[in-house]
Design an enzyme around this catalytic site. Structure first.
Site, PDB file in Angstrom:
ATOM      1  N   LYS A   1       8.223   5.432   0.903  1.00 46.41           N
ATOM      2  CA  LYS A   1       7.658   3.946   1.047  1.00 46.41           C
ATOM      3  C   LYS A   1       8.755   3.192   0.122  1.00 46.41           C
ATOM      4  O   LYS A   1       8.839   3.498  -1.332  1.00 46.41           O
ATOM      5  CB  LYS A   1       6.321   3.900   0.587  1.00 46.41           C
ATOM      6  CG  LYS A   1       5.644   2.579   0.574  1.00 46.41           C
ATOM      7  CD  LYS A   1       4.132   2.674   0.362  1.00 46.41           C
ATOM      8  CE  LYS A   1       3.453   1.285   0.657  1.00 46.41           C
ATOM      9  NZ  LYS A   1       2.078   1.265   0.194  1.00 46.41           N
TER      10      LYS A   1
ATOM     11  N   SER B   1      -0.731  -0.582   4.111  1.00 46.08           N
ATOM     12  CA  SER B   1       0.405  -0.998   3.880  1.00 46.08           C
ATOM     13  C   SER B   1       1.670   0.021   4.243  1.00 46.08           C
ATOM     14  O   SER B   1       2.619  -0.409   4.212  1.00 46.08           O
ATOM     15  CB  SER B   1       0.649  -1.734   2.495  1.00 46.08           C
ATOM     16  OG  SER B   1       0.363  -0.883   1.355  1.00 46.08           O
TER      17      SER B   1
ATOM     18  N   SER C   1      -4.214   2.097   1.662  1.00 41.95           N
ATOM     19  CA  SER C   1      -2.863   2.196   2.156  1.00 41.95           C
ATOM     20  C   SER C   1      -2.212   3.474   2.413  1.00 41.95           C
ATOM     21  O   SER C   1      -1.142   3.342   3.183  1.00 41.95           O
ATOM     22  CB  SER C   1      -2.004   1.628   1.182  1.00 41.95           C
ATOM     23  OG  SER C   1      -2.005  -0.028   1.571  1.00 41.95           O
TER      24      SER C   1
HETATM   25  N1  GLN Z   1      -5.027  -3.095   2.721  1.00 41.21           N
HETATM   26  C1  GLN Z   1      -5.552  -3.305   1.344  1.00 41.21           C
HETATM   27  C2  GLN Z   1      -4.934  -4.655   0.783  1.00 41.21           C
HETATM   28  O1  GLN Z   1      -4.309  -5.265   1.591  1.00 41.21           O
HETATM   29  C3  GLN Z   1      -5.121  -2.013   0.603  1.00 41.21           C
HETATM   30  C4  GLN Z   1      -3.555  -1.867   0.228  1.00 41.21           C
HETATM   31  C5  GLN Z   1      -3.061  -0.976  -0.452  1.00 41.21           C
HETATM   32  O2  GLN Z   1      -3.925   0.018  -0.568  1.00 41.21           O
HETATM   33  N2  GLN Z   1      -1.973  -1.210  -0.861  1.00 41.21           N
HETATM   34  O3  GLN Z   1      -4.874  -4.826  -0.096  1.00 41.21           O
END
Ligand code: GLN
Length: 476
Positions: free
Chosen positions: A69, A144, A168
């Site tokens: 990532k 994400s 994420s």
């Molecule tokens: N979808 C969640 C957010 O928008 C979690 C994101 C993540 O785990 N980085 O914060």
């Protein structure tokens, strides 16, 4: 044999027996990327020719091609967090996880797409482009870590690293029909992970089997003096992670995770998964985590507060972008941050700054910290009797690209089942457990006690031993 569908375990065996060359495997994957990535768009950048040097060391993952990532620092290789503000940033060092993977002999294929600074659930908040779900190119891969999950699902790498602050790793793994593990907070070093919300962030593997997740954890876990929140434990052992006796385990189903808002097809697939676990000898009981309804609100106060502080460093002075045409320092800050950050990142910086400001601190941030303690307490209580909890990973399957962009609240709700594990610091894994009628993958989440990855991985491994959802591949 299609090289790109090999698991890490299978490829490792072929490589060590000399039946497959690392270069052949690497080039096979590159060819696959050339063929499918123009449609999937999982990668932001591909590693240059230096990646094609022979893998260093004779480590346990020698010759295994991985994707990472793009919020994890890779020495000399652009690390953008999918933000315009970091365009052109080449870290002068490797994250600890990258250093360890390289020592184990891994070959880095490239860096994968994400929601800008990991803020989002679909990759639509990427400042660069949106990644497509390999099972249905009109849908999001989740986020994400959507690029990493899509790359694994599309056969564009054997496994990948993601990061998980509120879901994420697990939510995109569920949307793409692959395995994603968020380890216990402190289990894997965060050194070199670009910080979003430091008390919640963890790095973890995304792969096709639970066994592969264990092999990667063996390499990336363990104490790191460079991360002050790293737990003082040695690296995990893959065999021990997979070999706990599943028969007789007590597995809880938290009632709050099966209520309103849960798609009936997701519920059906998860319940079928629960029956499989029963068939393996688990004892299933209903439990309650009463503070669950407050998790999303708590998360969006804690995470945005920490983000507003962490993102203060992108000011045009030290990294990436600097706006042109300013009169003084203040104007340079304002122009750089206005031009460099996307909408969602700005929204979160503003929310977090507000929650931390004098007069509101007690009402919002402090209160959220107290609720966080209550949520953690819920888990401590159920883990007195249960060894693991089984839930859906996300209330719905992958949604359509564009469907939720105008509605941040609905978007935030797609993490309703994953956020609590981050607030409590406990490990959780998502495993493919079926498909909807439209052919979209469904993920089953197993949460465990802090530092007890062995229970959830052993359960997941046993589950994959008697099911074959993880062997299905998308029709790309
Ligand atoms: N979808 C969640 C957010 O928008 C979690 C994101 C993540 O785990 N980085 O914060």
């Amino acid at each position: 044999m299609e090289l790109h569908w090999l698991t890490v375990k299978e490829a490792g065996e072929l490589l060590s027996r000399g039946e497959l060359g690392w270069r052949e495997l690497f080039l096979g994957l590159r060819e696959r990327i050339d063929r499918v990535d123009p449609r999937v768009r999982a990668y932001i950048s591909l590693a240059g020719d230096d990646a094609i040097s022979p893998p260093g060391g004779k480590g346990s993952l020698s010759g295994i091609p991985l994707a990472v990532k793009d919020n994890i620092c890779t020495k000399g290789l652009e690390t953008t967090c999918a933000s315009k503000i970091l365009k052109g940033f080449r870290p002068p060092y490797d994250a600890t996880v990258i250093e360890r993977l390289k020592t184990a002999g891994c070959v880095l294929l490239g860096k994968t797409n994400l929601d800008e600074f990991a803020m989002g659930s679909s990759t639509e908040n990427s400042g660069l482009f949106t990644t497509h779900n390999p099972w249905d190119l009109g849908r999001v891969p989740g986020g994400s870590s959507g690029g990493s999950a899509a790359a694994v699902a599309a056969g564009e790498c054997l496994a990948a690293l993601g990061s998980d602050t509120g879901g994420s790793i697990r939510q995109p793994a569920a949307f793409c029909g692959v395995v994603g593990l968020k380890p216990t907070y402190g289990r894997v070093s965060r050194y070199g992970l670009v910080a979003f919300a430091s008390s919640l962030d963890q790095i973890g593997p995304i792969c096709r089997t639970v066994e592969d997740a264990a092999l990667i954890m063996e390499v990336i876990s363990g104490y790191d003096p460079k991360d002050s929140t790293s737990a003082p434990y040695p690296p995990l052992n893959a065999h021990e992670l997979l070999s706990k006796e599943v028969k007789g385990m007590v597995v809880g189903l938290p009632r709050e995770y099966y209520g309103e808002g849960l798609d009936p097809q997701v519920r059906e697939a998860v319940m079928e998964g629960v029956r499989v676990l029963e068939g393996l000898g688990c004892r299933v009981e209903e439990v309650s985590l009463p503070h669950t309804p407050y998790a999303v609100a708590t998360y969006y106060l804690v995470a945005t507060a920490e983000a507003s502080s962490n993102l203060a460093r992108y000011d045009g002075v030290r990294y990436g972008l600097r706006a042109v045409g300013y009169e003084d320092l203040y104007e340079m800050y304002v122009k750089t941050r206005s031009q460099g950050f996307g909408e969602e990142v700005k929204r979160r910086i503003m929310l977090g700054t507000y929650a931390l400001s004098a007069g509101y601190y007690d009402a919002y941030y402090l209160k959220a910290q107290r609720v966080r303690t209550l949520i953690r307490g819920d888990f401590e209580r159920v883990f007195e009797t249960c060894e693991a909890l089984v839930t859906p990973t996300s209330p719905t399957p992958a949604f359509r690209i564009g469907e939720r962009v105008q509605d941040p609240l609905t978007m935030y709700l797609s993490d309703i089942y994953t956020i609590s594990a981050n607030l409590a610091g406990i490990p959780a894994i998502s495993i493919p457990c079926g498909f909807t009628q439209e052919g979209l993958p469904v993920g089953l989440q197993i949460m465990g006690r802090a530092f007890d990855e062995a229970t959830i991985l052993s359960l997941g491994h046993a589950y994959q031993g008697v099911t074959d959802w993880h062997k299905k591949t998308p029709p790309l």
